[in-house]
Design a protein around this motif. Structure first.
Motif: not given
Length: 628
Positions: A231-233, A272-274, A278-284, A351-355
């Motif tokens: 969601r943060e990404a 860069a922030r995005a 995204g890297v944080s998601v990939a790391r997990v 993503a659904l949370a943002r929708v």
């Protein structure tokens, strides 16, 4: 088409506007996309709420039939997959016993082909359903986005809203295709494999379950963070899209200001922030695969070791060990699919949370429906009638922080009359037009249409009687015809040409062989500022409004075209009323009434001649423009 170039500027290019700000500028007196300097910033949107399967169900409910069919096929496919190890064991047993192989091999091949066909049909159904969910969500989201209160657009960035209807809805496809149904199908196969393994050998099953349980514990604990990080990404992707939209919408100003490199750096930092999100998601997510792999490999090695020992001791047959290993593969494959699907599901729910955040916003309310008001707007009074067409009675308006913009404004627009609003920047003139259109709720007082409070009238019915031309005169990407038909979709070509002639745009359109279908470019970039202004006025005139609201109609016109437009407005006022906001007083000298606003209050009213004598502020404005 008059395209502004470096060598030949348009004949009616934008002249100075005597310091009058454009909407959204720091000095604007209308509640626009950028907060004026005399008002507190709009409150930031609340944090995006979490979304779960409960919020996903309304989106997939319209597609429940194909989903149920896919689920049914998944169950049949699971049964076919579970049958394969048993049939393989029969083939091995037939070889060992010297029995005919054809029946067992034929049954195994039949089950293999049937399983492949079922998987193909199920995959198609899921993909089509996923696209259907995305389509339904985009339509629902677009409907809500275009119906939000105008104040909501002031609080949010356009690019971020665009990201929700684009990138966020796309992620829902994987949630449906790789998420809900595959998790269910994988669960069926997994449970069936466990039951079959228990029937073959309980000790091998215990070793398998112990090894897999360790891996699953790590996977579940790790995947809990995926939804939050995803969601943060997506929030960062939305911010990046907003930065790009901001830069592209003002690319000419950015180039002229020599700010290209700074804007590129700003967009790059947003990207860069995005990237970091995204890297944080990939790391997990990267921790999930090794945990599952270790569990699977540990289970496989343990089964081989213990199984080999039990075969050597005669506790189980070789065929049973082969069948058990095949069941282990059947358990491992859906387990891997389930882990991947669960991760996809967590990402999609982010993503659904943002929708859901946008869908949870209340659309623009129609007060008339809530109070049981009229279903149509009252009939327009005839010219000369004592009853005003539009009346503002002690109207006040303040921003959410309490900063007042209008204070007790009262004025009347008789049928067939021309009323002008003048005054210094920030006086509240454009705000009056926005309130008449119902873009913002009143803080006090009342606005009446033909004697009826507008809050008791359907907003659509009232707006159908109004024509509104904003100061920036927005022109939509497309053609001249498409822009004109926006408010009058049934108008014929003769009407289109007639209204173009009224505003002096016939020659511009005739210069192209495409005529009315000549493109105007994104935001009307292929038109000069004055041409955009006149096209917007023509669009409003075509809808034949009873009251025409004009915000700085001559701000982008040269003297020649201003004179032509004044003639047009004089002709338009013959059968409709006009309420005109103007800084250029020459536009409104012949108005029936001129209302002078200052600091949100009416300080004078009358004709030009009367105000020159009685109003120091008006006399100052007129003197500055050489009209006295």
């Amino acid at each position: 088409m008059a395209v502004p170039t470096d060598s030949t500027p348009p004949t009616d290019s934008t002249p100075p506007t005597d310091g009058d700000p454009t909407p959204g500028s720091a000095l604007d007196d209308a509640p626009g996309s950028t907060t004026p300097v005399d008002a507190a910033p709009a409150p930031a949107p609340a944090p995006t709420p979490a979304a779960g399967l409960r919020e996903l169900l309304p989106l997939v409910r319209p597609h429940r039939r194909p989903l149920l069919l896919a689920a049914g096929l998944s169950l049949v496919g699971a049964a076919a997959a579970l049958a394969q190890p048993a049939l393989t064991g029969r083939v091995i047993s037939a070889v060992a016993a010297g029995r005919p192989l054809l029946p067992a091999v034929a049954a195994l091949l039949l089950v293999l082909v049937a399983g492949a066909v079922l998987n193909a049909v199920q995959s198609y159904l899921l993909q089509r359903t996923g696209e259907g969910v995305v389509l339904t969500t985009r339509r629902t989201l677009a409907d809500r986005l275009l119906r939000l209160p105008v104040a909501e657009y002031d609080r949010r960035r356009t690019g971020d809203l665009m990201s929700r209807i684009g990138a966020d809805t796309t992620m829902l496809r994987a949630t449906v295709t790789s998420g809900v149904v595959e998790v269910a199908g994988s669960a069926v196969v997994g449970v069936g494999a466990l039951v079959a393994m228990a029937l073959v050998d309980v000790w091998l099953l215990l070793v398998t379950v112990t090894s897999v349980a360790v891996g699953l514990t790590v996977v579940v604990s790790t995947s809990r963070r995926v939804r939050k990080l995803s969601r943060e990404a997506q929030e960062e992707v939305g911010a990046m899209t907003a930065s790009v939209e901001r830069a592209l919408s003002a690319v000419r100003t950015i180039r002229a200001s020599g700010a290209t490199a700074r804007e590129v750096a700003g967009v790059g930092e947003s990207a860069a922030r995005a990237y970091r999100a995204g890297v944080s998601v990939a790391r997990v997510e990267a921790l999930v695969a090794p945990a599952g792999s270790i569990a699977v490999q540990g289970a496989f090695l343990a089964v081989l070791g213990l199984g080999g020992y039990r075969v050597a001791t005669g506790s189980i047959a070789v065929a049973d060990l082969v069948a058990f290993i095949l069941y282990l593969f059947l358990l491992v494959m859906p387990l891997g699919q389930a882990i991947g699907a669960w991760t996809q599901l967590q990402t999609g729910l982010g993503a659904l949370a943002r929708v859901q955040e946008v869908l949870a916003l209340e659309p623009e309310r129609d007060d008339a429906a809530e109070v049981g008001g009229a279903t149509t707007a009252p009939r327009v009074p005839a010219p000369g009638s004592p009853a005003p067409l539009l009346e503002l009675d002690d109207v006040s308006f303040a921003y959410p922080d309490g900063t007042e913009v209008l204070r007790g404004v009262s004025l009347a627009v008789p049928p067939g009359s021309r009323v002008a609003l003048v005054g210094p920047s920030g006086a509240g003139k454009s705000t009056v037009l926005a309130l008449v259109e119902g873009f913002y709720p009143l803080s006090g007082g009342a606005i009446r249409w033909a004697g009826t409070d507008v809050r008791e009238l359907p907003r659509a019915a009232l707006r159908a009687r109004l024509g509104y031309v904003e100061q920036e005169a927005p022109v939509l990407a497309g053609t001249v015809r498409e822009n004109l038909l926006l408010a009058a979709p049934d108008a014929g070509d003769d009407e289109l040409w007639a209204v173009l002639a009224d505003v002096g745009l016939t020659g511009v359109v005739q210069r192209s062989a495409r005529g009315l279908d000549v493109p105007v470019g994104d935001e009307g970039v292929l038109l000069s500022g004055g041409e955009r202004q006149r096209l917007a006025i023509a669009r409003s005139l075509l809808s034949r409004p009873a009251l025409l609201l004009l915000d700085e109609p001559t701000a982008s016109l040269d003297a020649r075209n201003e004179g032509l437009l004044r003639q047009t407005l004089a002709a338009a006022a013959a059968d409709r009323a006009l309420l005109v906001v103007a800084h250029r007083l020459s536009t409104v000298l012949d108005s029936d009434q001129i209302v002078v606003l200052d600091a949100g209050r009416v300080v004078a009213r009358g004709t030009h001649a009367e105000l020159v004598e009685t109003s120091p502020l008006y006399r100052e404005l007129a003197t500055a423009q050489l009209l006295v």
